[in-house]
Each structure stands twice: as C-alpha cells, then as structure tokens.
Design an enzyme around this catalytic site. Structure first.
Site, PDB file in Angstrom:
ATOM      1  CB  SER A 141    -126.948 -57.286  15.175  1.00  0.00           C
ATOM      2  OG  SER A 141    -126.019 -56.278  15.512  1.00  0.00           O
ATOM      3  CE1 TYR A 154    -129.842 -53.547  12.305  1.00  0.00           C
ATOM      4  CE2 TYR A 154    -128.433 -53.405  14.247  1.00  0.00           C
ATOM      5  CZ  TYR A 154    -128.703 -53.923  12.994  1.00  0.00           C
ATOM      6  OH  TYR A 154    -127.822 -54.821  12.433  1.00  0.00           O
TER       7      TYR A 154
END
Length: 253
Positions: A141, A154
C-alpha cells in the site's frame, strides 16, 4: 524468464475489490484462475463471472493465515497447472475499539497481511526458482511507505511486506520476477468503511489495469495514483519531526 502473458494465476482476496477486478481483468479463454476469498458467496459470483469470459476457474474458501492449508493448496495447484503469476492480495484493515485492543488489532492484521502473504508466496516461490520462471506480486500500500499514526497496525503490516518484496526482488533476480503493488485509495469493501475524505479515490477496475500493466513491464514498485505516491515519498525525505507533525493530522482508520 519468458515475457508471455500469464495463463495460470493464483489470486488471494479475490471476492471483492482489487482482487475481484484483477480476476476479471485476466479472465479469458485459455486462462486458468485459482481464486480464494473469505466470503464463499461473493467468491462464487466472481468465479462465475470469470467463467463467463472463458476462463477455467478453481475457487477456494481458505484462510491465508493457515500455513498448512495454503501450502497444500498452492503446491497442488502448481503440480497441476505450473503457476505463472501469484498475486498475494488478501488483506484486512482493522481499527482499535472498545471491543478490540491495539494488541488484538495488530495481531489479527499481521496474521493476514504479513503471515498470509508468506503462506501464499513461499510455496510457489521455491518452485518458480527451480524452473527459473514465474512472477510473484505482493499487495502492499502507499501506507507502506511510512508508518501512519492513524493506522499503525495496517501501515506497519504494509511496510513489512513492501520491504520484504523489495528484498526478494534482488535476491531472486534473473530467476523469479518479484513486484510490489502500492495502491492509494481504491473503491472496495475496506475503503467504504472510511469516514474521511479519500483523495484521488479510483475504481478497482482502473486500479487493476494499472497493476496489470506494471506487472507486464516487471516494474519493481507499482505505486499509484502519482500525486499520492509522490506525496508519501516526499514525506519520507522530510526531517522526522516535521513529517511526524504532518502525519499526526492524518485521520484514524
């Protein structure tokens, strides 16, 4: 290593979002797709859509955190279909709450986003290395460029797999293609829960096209959209005190 289009693929997290869009992008006559996902009903719907485009599809409801089950499945697939491309896409984005502590959030996130990646790619990687052919794509990401205060678990999980992919690319150079995918905000079941502005939000279909193009070119890091990727890279060059101050203003996941 050949540059032909992949015709035998494994995609985890294929029941929605980018995984679903990638499955539909690659689905065609003569293509074998092994698709996994947590929601059997949604996964079956994706599989049927891919079959309607002419692909041969094997769907499997499997937990990527289950090392033994993943190893058995991946090795069995490779015995039968000699996988050309494995996309470790499955991931979760959890937030802390009264019901879920930081410890629980972090453990669950790493089980899927990190250990799940290992369980997906390691069995295929060793076989691809032996035949000096194949491609591994790891879903990281843009949040993996730097730890984000608003999404500690995350972003840390994505930092981990991004760095791992970067390292593997060099370690397996000339034998297996290794690519890291770093999307920004993409429409999915994960992002639809966000209650804050998501700049440059794009559809999963557009994201899939960008990813497939980058994989075809064997691009090391496929980061998009450009403005978000540039901003995150720029943040990593700033003095830490300044970048910390900026990121403290970021919304919580």
């Amino acid at each position: 290593m050949t540059d032909k289009m992949p015709n035998s693929l494994l995609i985890t997290g294929a029941s929605s979002g980018i995984g679903e869009a990638l499955a539909l992008h690659y689905a065609a006559k003569g293509v074998f797709l092994a698709l996994s996902g947590r929601n059997a009903e949604r996964l079956h719907s994706v599989a049927e859509a891919c079959r309607s485009q002419g692909a041969e599809v094997e769907e499997r409801g499997i937990d990527v955190a289950d090392e033994a089950a993943m190893m058995q499945w991946v090795e069995d697939l490779d015995d039968r279909k000699a996988l050309d491309l494995v996309i470790a896409n499955a991931g979760i984005g959890l937030s802390t709450s009264k019901e879920r502590s930081l410890h629980e959030t972090t453990k669950q996130t790493f089980d899927v986003n990190v250990t799940g990646v290992f369980n997906t790619i390691h069995p295929a990687l060793e076989r691809m290395k032996e035949r000096k052919q194949g491609q591994i794509a790891i879903m990281a990401s843009i949040a993996g460029f730097r730890g984000m205060p608003g999404a500690a678990s995350y972003s840390a999980s994505k930092v981990a797999v991004k760095s791992y992919g970067d390292a593997l690319r060099g370690a397996y150079w000339g034998r297996v293609k290794i690519n890291v995918i770093c999307p920004g905000f993409v429409e999915s079941r994960m992002t639809e829960k966000n209650r804050f502005p998501m700049p440059f939000l794009m559809t999963s279909e557009k994201a899939a096209k960008i990813i497939a193009k980058g994989l075809a070119r064997n691009k090391g890091v496929i980061a998009f959209p450009f403005p978000t990727a540039f901003a995150m890279r720029f943040l990593t060059l700033l003095p830490q005190a300044l970048s910390d101050a900026i990121l403290r203003q970021s919304p919580k996941k």
